[in-house]
Write a protein that holds these residues in place. Structure first.
Motif, PDB file in Angstrom:
ATOM      1  N   ALA A   1       0.835  -1.203   0.000  1.00  0.00           N
ATOM      2  CA  ALA A   1       0.000   0.000   0.000  1.00  0.00           C
ATOM      3  C   ALA A   1       0.870   1.254   0.000  1.00  0.00           C
ATOM      4  CB  ALA A   1      -0.928  -0.013   1.207  1.00  0.00           C
ATOM      5  N   HIS A   2       1.885   1.276   0.857  1.00  0.00           N
ATOM      6  CA  HIS A   2       2.739   2.463   0.959  1.00  0.00           C
ATOM      7  C   HIS A   2       3.531   2.686  -0.327  1.00  0.00           C
ATOM      8  CE1 HIS A   2       6.527   4.582   2.033  1.00  0.00           C
ATOM      9  NE2 HIS A   2       5.671   5.382   2.633  1.00  0.00           N
ATOM     10  N   ALA A   3       4.178   1.639  -0.822  1.00  0.00           N
ATOM     11  CA  ALA A   3       5.015   1.800  -2.008  1.00  0.00           C
ATOM     12  C   ALA A   3       4.187   2.100  -3.250  1.00  0.00           C
ATOM     13  CB  ALA A   3       5.868   0.551  -2.225  1.00  0.00           C
ATOM     14  N   ALA A   4       3.011   1.486  -3.362  1.00  0.00           N
ATOM     15  CA  ALA A   4       2.156   1.753  -4.515  1.00  0.00           C
ATOM     16  C   ALA A   4       1.672   3.199  -4.518  1.00  0.00           C
ATOM     17  CB  ALA A   4       0.972   0.796  -4.533  1.00  0.00           C
ATOM     18  N   LEU A   5       1.357   3.712  -3.340  1.00  0.00           N
ATOM     19  CA  LEU A   5       0.909   5.098  -3.240  1.00  0.00           C
ATOM     20  C   LEU A   5       2.036   6.083  -3.512  1.00  0.00           C
ATOM     21  CD1 LEU A   5      -1.264   4.844   0.005  1.00  0.00           C
ATOM     22  CD2 LEU A   5      -2.132   5.526  -2.238  1.00  0.00           C
ATOM     23  N   THR A   6       3.174   5.860  -2.875  1.00  0.00           N
ATOM     24  CA  THR A   6       4.223   6.882  -2.870  1.00  0.00           C
ATOM     25  C   THR A   6       5.266   6.691  -3.965  1.00  0.00           C
ATOM     26  OG1 THR A   6       5.536   5.657  -1.223  1.00  0.00           O
ATOM     27  CG2 THR A   6       3.910   7.254  -0.407  1.00  0.00           C
ATOM     28  N   ARG A   7       5.662   5.456  -4.244  1.00  0.00           N
ATOM     29  CA  ARG A   7       6.688   5.221  -5.261  1.00  0.00           C
ATOM     30  C   ARG A   7       6.077   5.145  -6.655  1.00  0.00           C
ATOM     31  NH1 ARG A   7      11.617   4.075  -3.208  1.00  0.00           N
ATOM     32  NH2 ARG A   7      11.738   3.505  -1.001  1.00  0.00           N
ATOM     33  N   THR A   8       5.126   4.231  -6.815  1.00  0.00           N
ATOM     34  CA  THR A   8       4.519   4.059  -8.135  1.00  0.00           C
ATOM     35  C   THR A   8       3.508   5.152  -8.437  1.00  0.00           C
ATOM     36  OG1 THR A   8       4.806   1.669  -7.917  1.00  0.00           O
ATOM     37  CG2 THR A   8       3.311   2.426  -9.628  1.00  0.00           C
ATOM     38  N   GLY A   9       2.641   5.441  -7.480  1.00  0.00           N
ATOM     39  CA  GLY A   9       1.580   6.427  -7.697  1.00  0.00           C
ATOM     40  C   GLY A   9       2.015   7.865  -7.551  1.00  0.00           C
ATOM     41  N   ARG A  10       3.176   8.105  -6.956  1.00  0.00           N
ATOM     42  CA  ARG A  10       3.712   9.471  -6.801  1.00  0.00           C
ATOM     43  C   ARG A  10       2.700  10.409  -6.133  1.00  0.00           C
ATOM     44  NH1 ARG A  10       9.130   8.803  -7.290  1.00  0.00           N
ATOM     45  NH2 ARG A  10       9.650   7.646  -9.189  1.00  0.00           N
ATOM     46  N   LEU A  11       2.098   9.934  -5.050  1.00  0.00           N
ATOM     47  CA  LEU A  11       1.153  10.757  -4.297  1.00  0.00           C
ATOM     48  C   LEU A  11       1.828  12.033  -3.815  1.00  0.00           C
ATOM     49  CD1 LEU A  11      -1.543  11.164  -2.773  1.00  0.00           C
ATOM     50  CD2 LEU A  11      -0.573   9.789  -0.909  1.00  0.00           C
ATOM     51  N   THR A  12       1.165  13.155  -4.031  1.00  0.00           N
ATOM     52  CA  THR A  12       1.686  14.429  -3.561  1.00  0.00           C
ATOM     53  C   THR A  12       0.687  15.098  -2.618  1.00  0.00           C
ATOM     54  OG1 THR A  12       0.797  15.621  -5.479  1.00  0.00           O
ATOM     55  CG2 THR A  12       3.042  14.786  -5.661  1.00  0.00           C
ATOM     56  N   GLU A  13       1.193  16.058  -1.869  1.00  0.00           N
ATOM     57  CA  GLU A  13       0.403  16.755  -0.855  1.00  0.00           C
ATOM     58  C   GLU A  13      -0.881  17.319  -1.455  1.00  0.00           C
ATOM     59  OE1 GLU A  13       0.202  18.162   3.213  1.00  0.00           O
ATOM     60  OE2 GLU A  13       1.918  17.161   2.280  1.00  0.00           O
ATOM     61  N   GLY A  14      -1.998  17.054  -0.769  1.00  0.00           N
ATOM     62  CA  GLY A  14      -3.272  17.650  -1.141  1.00  0.00           C
ATOM     63  C   GLY A  14      -4.077  16.884  -2.167  1.00  0.00           C
ATOM     64  N   GLU A  15      -3.561  15.761  -2.679  1.00  0.00           N
ATOM     65  CA  GLU A  15      -4.302  15.023  -3.696  1.00  0.00           C
ATOM     66  C   GLU A  15      -5.442  14.206  -3.080  1.00  0.00           C
ATOM     67  OE1 GLU A  15      -1.595  14.377  -7.549  1.00  0.00           O
ATOM     68  OE2 GLU A  15      -1.217  12.902  -5.962  1.00  0.00           O
ATOM     69  N   VAL A  16      -6.416  13.878  -3.928  1.00  0.00           N
ATOM     70  CA  VAL A  16      -7.559  13.053  -3.531  1.00  0.00           C
ATOM     71  C   VAL A  16      -7.300  11.629  -4.001  1.00  0.00           C
ATOM     72  CG1 VAL A  16     -10.046  12.688  -3.755  1.00  0.00           C
ATOM     73  CG2 VAL A  16      -9.121  15.025  -3.666  1.00  0.00           C
ATOM     74  N   VAL A  17      -7.462  10.676  -3.077  1.00  0.00           N
ATOM     75  CA  VAL A  17      -7.156   9.269  -3.360  1.00  0.00           C
ATOM     76  C   VAL A  17      -8.428   8.438  -3.259  1.00  0.00           C
ATOM     77  CG1 VAL A  17      -5.852   7.232  -2.621  1.00  0.00           C
ATOM     78  CG2 VAL A  17      -4.793   9.509  -2.531  1.00  0.00           C
TER      79      VAL A  17
END
Length: 319
Positions: free
Chosen positions: A123-139
């Motif tokens: 969950a963490h790697a998919a969100l942050t590494r692959t998905g490149r989640l940035t501040e303020g985005e809607v998931v």
């Protein structure tokens, strides 16, 4: 002698046997096991039908676990049991290559971290590494009732998401998703098609920036329809369907990105980094997941309930 859950016939549950303690080889870390989860990957490998092929039997299942080194240091560890020859975590003591051992905070809740484990890493790697989640985005989190989905709701918010929308078939899972921080929880109905589900999603969420998708199928096709232009969908699994009814117009009109994720693509260091984030949040009380603690002596019945889907969250065997 130490107890071990030994699988002798693929498709049947392991049973407890007594075995000699492992002798550490060069580069290995001796660990006294405290807890080991029964994961879907364990069950798949033990079925003999996984893409890794039929495992050599007998062997001890368990692709991950938690325990303590000889000096008392708490650790999480990974194994390749069921994927390659060798034994796994469902035993009283193991010897693990040092690269597959991750130190944990001194006060780490070992049973909870065993329940989170590689699912939360995904969950963490998919969100942050692959998905490149940035501040303020809607998931948008599909499959919000599973361990990956539950962890993703919390980790998205902890990683800076402004809002999280959850989707699940289960009413109880939707209620839990809200408790974990989801702003909205949308049911997946038996007769849903992509358009119907997308309409319900759009009504509560508007457009979203990132979709975490452990399910594929109709939910993934619906989620693509509520992605903003340039939005990303990260797929981790296919529990809702091996194929999805995607349409070219949706992909092209929004210049959308569909990204595949697997833990197998992580380097040892990347896996350790994500596990460290998970462990820190769990130790601080910011991250949890539904799980069921079962004494190791009940491994056969616990295994059968995991296979049947009757367990209350992730089953964790404790020693």
């Amino acid at each position: 002698m130490i107890p071990a859950a030994v699988l002798r016939v693929c498709g049947r549950p392991p049973s407890i046997e007594e075995r000699r303690p492992p002798v550490p080889h060069a580069g290995e870390v001796p660990i006294t096991v405290a807890a080991a989860p029964i994961t879907p990957l364990d069950v798949l490998c033990a079925s003999g039908t996984s893409y890794f092929g039929q495992p050599a039997t007998p062997y001890v299942p368990g692709v991950q676990g938690v325990g303590r080194r000889d000096d008392g240091t708490p650790v999480w560890f990974a194994t390749s049991a069921g994927m390659r020859p060798g034994d796994g975590s469902m035993t009283g003591a193991v010897s693990i290559p040092y690269v597959d051992v991750v130190p944990l905070p001194p006060e780490a809740p070992l049973t909870l971290i065993a329940a989170l484990g590689l699912s939360a890493v995904a969950a963490h790697a998919a969100l942050t590494r692959t998905g490149r989640l940035t501040e303020g985005e809607v998931v948008l989190v599909l499959g919000a009732g599973g361990v990956v989905g539950q962890a993703a709701i919390q980790l998205a918010l902890l990683s800076g998401a402004s809002r999280v929308i959850a989707v699940s078939r289960s009413t109880a899972a939707l209620e839990r998703a809200v408790e974990l921080g989801a702003e909205e929880a949308v049911p997946l109905l038996p007769d849903d098609d992509p358009a119907a589900l997308a309409d319900r999603l759009r009504a509560v969420s508007g457009l979203v920036d990132l979709v975490l998708d452990p399910v594929f199928g109709i939910p993934a096709a619906a989620a693509l329809r509520v992605l903003r232009p340039g939005g990303r969908l990260v797929n981790l699994g296919s529990s809702a369907g091996a194929t999805a009814p995607l349409d070219s117009a949706t992909l092209r009109s929004g210049s959308l990105k569909i990204l595949g994720y697997t833990n197998n693509a992580l380097s040892v260091g990347e896996r350790a980094d994500s596990l460290g984030v998970v462990a820190d949040h769990a130790t601080a009380g910011r991250l949890t997941v539904s799980h069921e603690v079962v004494p190791f002596t009940n491994v056969e019945s616990a295994w059968n309930r995991q296979v049947a889907g009757d367990a209350d969250g992730r089953v964790v065997l404790t020693f």
